[in-house]
Design a protein around this motif. Structure first.
Motif, mmCIF file in Angstrom:
data_model
loop_
_atom_site.group_PDB
_atom_site.id
_atom_site.type_symbol
_atom_site.label_atom_id
_atom_site.label_comp_id
_atom_site.label_asym_id
_atom_site.label_seq_id
_atom_site.Cartn_x
_atom_site.Cartn_y
_atom_site.Cartn_z
ATOM 1 N N LEU A 118 -4.372 3.034 -5.349
ATOM 2 C CA LEU A 118 -5.138 2.984 -4.109
ATOM 3 C C LEU A 118 -6.552 3.486 -4.352
ATOM 4 O O LEU A 118 -6.761 4.438 -5.098
ATOM 5 N N LEU A 160 -8.980 -2.097 -1.185
ATOM 6 C CA LEU A 160 -7.959 -1.091 -0.876
ATOM 7 C C LEU A 160 -7.207 -0.609 -2.105
ATOM 8 O O LEU A 160 -6.631 0.489 -2.096
ATOM 9 N N GLY A 180 -8.467 2.602 0.477
ATOM 10 C CA GLY A 180 -7.054 2.286 0.669
ATOM 11 C C GLY A 180 -6.286 3.464 1.237
ATOM 12 O O GLY A 180 -5.444 3.298 2.134
ATOM 13 N N LEU A 204 0.831 -1.212 0.000
ATOM 14 C CA LEU A 204 0.000 0.000 0.000
ATOM 15 C C LEU A 204 0.864 1.259 0.000
ATOM 16 O O LEU A 204 0.590 2.212 -0.741
#
Length: 149
Positions: A90, A73, A94, A36
Motif C-alpha cells: 500500500l 493506492l 492507499g 487493499l
C-alpha cells in the motif's frame, strides 16, 4: 434454489457496497477493497498469493492490481526472493483510502443484513462460511489461505 439466492444476494451486496462507498466519496469496487485489505494485512504479498487470499482468478487479479496502481493506492515492485514475482504494498494514499472507506464498508455490511436480528445475522454468516468451506474446491478461483509459518 441456493444458486439463485446467492446471485441475488451478491447483486444486492454489490449495489449496497457501491452506494455506500460512493456516497462517502470513494471510487472502489468490492474486489479492490478486498485487495487493499489483504495487502494491508500482508505487505509485500505477490499477486498470485493475493488472488488466492481473496478467491479471485489469477488472470483477472492483474486488472484489479493495475487499476489500484493507476489510482496510486498500491505499488508493485520486483520481488527480492523471486525475479518473476512482483510484490504489492500500500502507498500512503492507499492506507488513507482504506482507513477512510472502512466505515462506509461497515455500514454497507450492516445494511445488507438489515432484515435480520443479530442472532440471525450471525447464523447466516456461519452457514455461508460452512457452505463455502465445503464447496471451495468447486470454484474456478478457490480461497487459498497463506501457509502457516
Amino acid at each position: 434454489m441456493p444458486g439463485h439466492l446467492a446471485r441475488r444476494f451478491q447483486q444486492i451486496a454489490t449495489a449496497v457496497f457501491l452506494s455506500e462507498t460512493t456516497a462517502a466519496g470513494y471510487d472502489l469496487t468490492p474486489v479492490q477493497y478486498a485487495a487493499l485489505s489483504a495487502i494491508k494485512l500482508h505487505p509485500e504479498i505477490d499477486q498470485i498469493t493475493l488472488a488466492g487470499l481473496i478467491a479471485y482468478d489469477r488472470t483477472t487479479i492483474t486488472g484489479v492490481v493495475d487499476r489500484l496502481v493507476e489510482k496510486g493506492l498500491i505499488i508493485r515492485t520486483a520481488s527480492s526472493r523471486d525475479r518473476r514475482s512482483r510484490e504489492l504494498t500500500l502507498t500512503a494514499r492507499g492506507e488513507e483510502v482504506l482507513a477512510g472507506v472502512t466505515p462506509a464498508v461497515e455500514a454497507a455490511q450492516q445494511m445488507m443484513l438489515r432484515g435480520l436480528s443479530q442472532t440471525e445475522a450471525a447464523q447466516l454468516m456461519q452457514l455461508l462460511r460452512k457452505a463455502i468451506d465445503h464447496a471451495n474446491d468447486l470454484s474456478r478461483a478457490p480461497y487459498k489461505p497463506l501457509p502457516r509459518r
